[in-house]
Each structure stands twice: as structure tokens, then as C-alpha cells.
Design a protein around this motif. Sequence first.
Motif, mmCIF file in Angstrom:
data_model
loop_
_atom_site.group_PDB
_atom_site.id
_atom_site.type_symbol
_atom_site.label_atom_id
_atom_site.label_comp_id
_atom_site.label_asym_id
_atom_site.label_seq_id
_atom_site.Cartn_x
_atom_site.Cartn_y
_atom_site.Cartn_z
ATOM 1 N N ASP A 5 0.806 -1.208 0.000
ATOM 2 C CA ASP A 5 0.000 0.000 0.000
ATOM 3 C C ASP A 5 0.846 1.268 0.000
ATOM 4 O O ASP A 5 0.376 2.334 -0.409
ATOM 5 C CB ASP A 5 -0.935 -0.011 1.212
ATOM 6 N N ASP A 6 2.083 1.198 0.498
ATOM 7 C CA ASP A 6 2.945 2.375 0.558
ATOM 8 C C ASP A 6 3.649 2.575 -0.782
ATOM 9 O O ASP A 6 4.150 1.629 -1.391
ATOM 10 C CB ASP A 6 3.990 2.218 1.650
ATOM 11 N N SER A 7 3.693 3.817 -1.215
ATOM 12 C CA SER A 7 4.417 4.163 -2.438
ATOM 13 C C SER A 7 5.402 5.277 -2.131
ATOM 14 O O SER A 7 5.103 6.199 -1.361
ATOM 15 C CB SER A 7 3.452 4.605 -3.538
ATOM 16 N N PHE A 8 6.565 5.186 -2.757
ATOM 17 C CA PHE A 8 7.632 6.148 -2.543
ATOM 18 C C PHE A 8 8.160 6.614 -3.896
ATOM 19 O O PHE A 8 7.873 6.022 -4.933
ATOM 20 C CB PHE A 8 8.776 5.516 -1.746
ATOM 21 N N LYS A 255 -0.234 -0.406 -7.772
ATOM 22 C CA LYS A 255 0.538 -0.486 -6.518
ATOM 23 C C LYS A 255 2.049 -0.618 -6.768
ATOM 24 O O LYS A 255 2.746 -1.410 -6.122
ATOM 25 C CB LYS A 255 0.045 -1.645 -5.648
ATOM 26 N N ARG A 302 5.535 9.222 -0.900
ATOM 27 C CA ARG A 302 6.535 9.881 -0.057
ATOM 28 C C ARG A 302 7.932 9.839 -0.674
ATOM 29 O O ARG A 302 8.307 8.844 -1.307
ATOM 30 C CB ARG A 302 6.562 9.210 1.313
#
Length: 316
Positions: A5-8, A255, A302
Motif C-alpha cells: 500500500d505504501d508508495s515512494f 501499486k 513519499r
Amino acid sequence: MRQGDDSFFIVTVDAEEEFDWGKPFSKDNQSVGHYVAIERFQLLCDKYDVTPIYLLDYPMVANRDCAAYFGALATSGRGDIGIQLHPWVTPPYKETVNDHNSYACNLPDDLEAEKFGNLYDKIVENTGHKPLMYRAGRYGAAQNAYKLLIKYNINIDSSTRSGFDYTPQHGPNYATLPNIAFWREENILLELPLTTIFRGFWRYAPRFTYNYILKYGWARSFAARMGVLERISLTPEGISIEKTKQAIDLALKVKLPLLNFSFHSPSLEAGHTPYVRNEQDLENFYIWWEEIFAYLKQKGVRPLAVRQISEQIKKV
């Protein structure tokens, strides 16, 4: 890096000499005066807590004032330092300078190693920092380069460009390479491809479709206009704000965990690249970054410093 779920995102800058992109390569192109214009971009990065990595080639670090600037960025933590090999401007000058030899992977292994070693030593000597990431100039990396990275304890390569085929220009073929980071050597060498997004009805077609079925410029333009298939790189050089936002949305939809943005440092001063020919182009360049940084923040993507990735690898 695993999908989730986290994207950077990271920002990679090909920090290199100024040269006319329409003329033949020359070892005499050593001017790096535009480095004084980099601070404006760095201040914008500071505003959004972005830590760019500057991939330095030989002319950039042979100039002591220029090298000192990047060394200070790395010491303060505002920027990171990487290494970028442009064979034609890196000693020793033993090869014939031409398109074929502009790809380091086409040089004899021992000559590529000698050039790489000279560049690495010059970076450490003049910046006071060891490079954290490698990018072969013109994306020309192959097995010998990966051996050199392991030898010099560089844990990250970003020489590959997903969705691009450079074989017509004597270079490598990355047409079917995915956007996802992968290990070249488990827990030792991580590959971070430059991100390329395909949009349109055919976006799920085999990856070779764009390069081989739509190999002519007119066919690609027509396919893009008709919404059939379009290739979008994450760069301000030739890609509009709107197209980039569309690419970001598609990347988040599938994703994709890491977005790898890039551009060439001479674009930070008017008159050096085809993308920034005048002062209005330069202002548009900064508008692009301001809007994209804000959009990434809005979407919850982020910024990630390459040093954070490198430190994590060394803990594995």
C-alpha cells in the motif's frame, strides 16, 4: 522492494557536462558551468523534503568547485552522491569515440574497469563521499559493470530504463524489463529501473509491442492520440505535467512501490539541452517540478533518499 500500500519516489539527476546533443560525442566537452544553477532546484527539493541523488560523471568531479558543492550537499544530508560513467569524457582515452563506444558495456572489460576506477577515485577524492548508486551513461550497463559495483561496494544500480530498446543505437534492450526493483545479486546489488508507464487500450499488451509493432514515430504519435498506447517516462524532459500525473495515477493503481524520476542537470540552465532552450522553458521546467512534487504529496507518495535504501541493504 515489495509491492504494497505504501508508495515512494526518488529523484535521480544525471549530473554531467554540457554538450550539444545533436553533434558527435567528444572528449573535449568538459564544461560544467551550469552547476551553479543546481542550487535553485535543490532549494525546491528542500521545500518538499526531497533528497535527490546526483549521479556525477568525470567532468563534474574533475572541477573542484563543482565537486565541493556536491560534497557539501552530501555532508549536510540535502543530497546524495552517485556515479555516472560517460566513457567518452572519462580517462583513459584509449577507444575511438563514436556512438558504439559511448555505451560502456561495448568497451573491453578492462578499459571499462579502468575508466570506472578513475571516476570512482575522483569522486571520493574531490567530494569526500563514496557514491551510493550507479548509472551507466546512455543506460549502457551489462554484466561487467555489475561486477565492478560489487567490487566497489556500491549496492544500487539504476542503469536500466524500463520499456526502452537501445539496440538500434548499439545499446542494450530493456523493452521487456519491468518497473519493479529486483536483486541482481541477492542482498548485495539492487536494480532500480527508471520508471516507464504505458497507458491506453493496449497497455496490458506484451511489453515489446511499443518498440517493435509501433517502432516508427508516426505510428507512436497516432497510437497516443487515439488512446491506443502511449509510453510515459517520469521526467520533465519532454513529458507534460498532465501526462505525468496520469502516469502517477496508473502507477498507484497497480501499486507500484517506487517511482524513479530522472533528468539531466544541464536542463537546469537554458541553452544546453533540447528541453530547456530559453528562459521560458526553464520556468516551465520548475513549474513542472512544483506541480509534480505537490501532486505526489497529495497522493501520499513519499520521498525516499537513496541513502535510506543503501543503508537498508547493508543491514540485510
